[in-house]
Design an enzyme around this catalytic site. Structure first.
Site, PDB file in Angstrom:
ATOM      1  N   ARG A 138     -71.622 110.713  72.801  1.00 19.80           N
ATOM      2  CA  ARG A 138     -71.223 109.300  72.747  1.00 19.80           C
ATOM      3  C   ARG A 138     -70.562 108.949  71.402  1.00 19.80           C
ATOM      4  NH1 ARG A 138     -71.656 106.037  77.534  1.00 19.80           N
ATOM      5  NH2 ARG A 138     -70.685 104.221  76.623  1.00 19.80           N
ATOM      6  N   ILE A 170     -69.852 100.774  76.657  1.00 19.11           N
ATOM      7  CA  ILE A 170     -70.421 100.140  75.470  1.00 19.11           C
ATOM      8  C   ILE A 170     -69.817 100.811  74.234  1.00 19.11           C
ATOM      9  CG2 ILE A 170     -72.556  99.669  74.198  1.00 19.11           C
ATOM     10  CD1 ILE A 170     -72.506  98.327  76.914  1.00 19.11           C
ATOM     11  N   LEU A 171     -69.422 100.011  73.267  1.00 19.29           N
ATOM     12  CA  LEU A 171     -68.849 100.573  72.038  1.00 19.29           C
ATOM     13  C   LEU A 171     -69.936 100.671  70.965  1.00 19.29           C
ATOM     14  CD1 LEU A 171     -65.482  98.663  72.200  1.00 19.29           C
ATOM     15  CD2 LEU A 171     -65.799 101.140  72.397  1.00 19.29           C
ATOM     16  N   THR A 229     -64.590  89.951  77.757  1.00 17.34           N
ATOM     17  CA  THR A 229     -64.707  88.914  78.784  1.00 17.34           C
ATOM     18  C   THR A 229     -65.643  89.413  79.874  1.00 17.34           C
ATOM     19  OG1 THR A 229     -63.515  87.636  80.456  1.00 17.34           O
ATOM     20  CG2 THR A 229     -62.501  89.696  79.770  1.00 17.34           C
ATOM     21  N   HIS A 230     -66.466  88.490  80.361  1.00 24.04           N
ATOM     22  CA  HIS A 230     -67.527  88.866  81.306  1.00 24.04           C
ATOM     23  C   HIS A 230     -67.539  87.870  82.468  1.00 24.04           C
ATOM     24  CE1 HIS A 230     -71.244  90.633  82.654  1.00 24.04           C
ATOM     25  NE2 HIS A 230     -71.752  89.419  82.783  1.00 24.04           N
ATOM     26  N   ASP A 275     -70.864  92.642  69.976  1.00 26.27           N
ATOM     27  CA  ASP A 275     -71.856  93.109  69.007  1.00 26.27           C
ATOM     28  C   ASP A 275     -72.452  94.389  69.569  1.00 26.27           C
ATOM     29  OD1 ASP A 275     -73.658  92.356  70.916  1.00 26.27           O
ATOM     30  OD2 ASP A 275     -74.605  90.775  69.725  1.00 26.27           O
ATOM     31  N   GLY A 290     -75.046  94.891  71.363  1.00 17.37           N
ATOM     32  CA  GLY A 290     -75.829  94.775  72.592  1.00 17.37           C
ATOM     33  C   GLY A 290     -74.926  94.753  73.818  1.00 17.37           C
ATOM     34  N   ASP A 332     -73.232  92.634  76.321  1.00 19.79           N
ATOM     35  CA  ASP A 332     -72.772  91.260  76.578  1.00 19.79           C
ATOM     36  C   ASP A 332     -73.610  90.222  75.831  1.00 19.79           C
ATOM     37  OD1 ASP A 332     -70.768  92.193  78.327  1.00 19.79           O
ATOM     38  OD2 ASP A 332     -72.202  92.304  79.969  1.00 19.79           O
TER      39      ASP A 332
HETATM   40  C1  GAR Z   1     -63.292  91.194  85.002  1.00 22.86           C
HETATM   41  O1  GAR Z   1     -63.922  90.311  85.882  1.00 22.86           O
HETATM   42  C2  GAR Z   1     -64.135  91.359  83.745  1.00 22.86           C
HETATM   43  O2  GAR Z   1     -64.794  90.207  83.351  1.00 22.86           O
HETATM   44  C3  GAR Z   1     -65.100  92.415  84.197  1.00 22.86           C
HETATM   45  O3  GAR Z   1     -64.306  93.342  84.878  1.00 22.86           O
HETATM   46  C4  GAR Z   1     -63.261  92.618  85.544  1.00 22.86           C
HETATM   47  C5  GAR Z   1     -61.947  93.322  85.251  1.00 22.86           C
HETATM   48  O4  GAR Z   1     -60.965  92.901  86.125  1.00 22.86           O
HETATM   49  N1  GAR Z   1     -65.794  92.973  83.069  1.00 22.86           N
HETATM   50  C6  GAR Z   1     -67.099  93.220  83.064  1.00 22.86           C
HETATM   51  O5  GAR Z   1     -67.796  93.068  84.038  1.00 22.86           O
HETATM   52  C7  GAR Z   1     -67.654  93.719  81.738  1.00 22.86           C
HETATM   53  N2  GAR Z   1     -69.068  93.561  81.698  1.00 22.86           N
HETATM   54  P1  GAR Z   1     -59.491  93.521  86.055  1.00 22.86           P
HETATM   55  O6  GAR Z   1     -59.632  95.042  85.962  1.00 22.86           O
HETATM   56  O7  GAR Z   1     -58.842  93.081  87.323  1.00 22.86           O
HETATM   57  O8  GAR Z   1     -58.829  92.960  84.833  1.00 22.86           O
END
Ligand code: GAR
Length: 213
Positions: free
Chosen positions: A78, A105-106, A121-122, A154, A156, A158
């Site tokens: 990793r 995870i980074l 973005t989540h 960070d 963790g 999300d």
């Molecule tokens: C998005 O909904 C993003 O929030 C989610 O993956 C999707 C990517 O969509 N990310 C996570 O769930 C990270 N925890 P896309 O490939 O169509 O841009």
């Protein structure tokens, strides 16, 4: 510690946004489209994927944006992967890094170098439903409202300070696919708006409180 970026960049040298992806890349596409406008506030300087052959890479290439693939399986551990991602991002000299559907995870090496200017973005209203299945978990819980959250990364899952959020109603009869599609519609707008504000006006961070200027 307060963090900020210079205001009003010259159009010839727009702030450089690097996007990390793992999949279909519709959020990346929204950023590419915004960057293609004549008066665009940023440019997408590079796209890094942890998976080869994903649609997000095709979207980047179609827009003439350089790409790199850094796959976990190509590293002994990793930490090696983390260093590989860090190097790949470094090559594109980012002002801001955006995790747009990046599903890894980074670790420390990355966070030390770029953590202060990386957003993720989540597809849920954090701190509810973090992790890889935010939409599925929200539906299973029976919530009536969910949404999209942009956070600073960070160490963790999300768990970073919240930069912006937008709500989405859960409709009777929604399944994971229909709900995720509606959330992504909102996510694309929110992400472009947040990235634009961060690279043009900057932001401040005090503890968990992030303020866009
Ligand atoms: C998005 O909904 C993003 O929030 C989610 O993956 C999707 C990517 O969509 N990310 C996570 O769930 C990270 N925890 P896309 O490939 O169509 O841009």
């Amino acid at each position: 510690m307060p963090t900020s970026l210079p205001t009003t960049p010259p159009t010839t040298d727009r702030p450089r946004v690097v996007v990390l992806v793992s999949g279909s890349g519709t959020l990346l596409q929204a950023l590419l489209d915004a960057a293609a406008a004549p008066d665009a506030p940023f440019r997408v300087a590079g796209v890094v994927s942890d998976r080869d052959g994903v649609a997000a890479l095709d979207r980047a290439r179609a827009a003439g944006v350089p790409t790199a693939v850094v796959a976990l399986r190509d590293f002994p551990d990793r930490a090696g992967f983390d260093a590989g991602v860090t190097r790949a991002v470094e090559v594109f000299s980012p002002d801001l890094v955006v995790l747009a559907g990046f599903m890894k995870i980074l670790g420390t090496a990355y966070l030390v170098r770029f953590g202060a200017r990386t957003v993720n973005t989540h597809p849920a209203l954090l701190p509810a439903f973090p992790g890889a299945h935010g939409v599925r978990d929200a539906l299973a819980h029976g919530v009536k409202v969910t949404g999209s959250t942009v956070i600073l990364v960070d160490d963790g899952v999300d768990s970073g300070p919240i930069v912006a959020q937008r709500a989405v109603d859960v409709l009777d009869g929604d399944d994971e696919a229909t709900l995720h599609e509606r959330i992504k519609g909102v996510e694309r707008e929110l992400l472009v708006d947040v990235v634009t504000r961060m690279v043009t006006a900057g932001w401040t961070t005090q503890g968990r409180h992030v303020r866009l200027r």
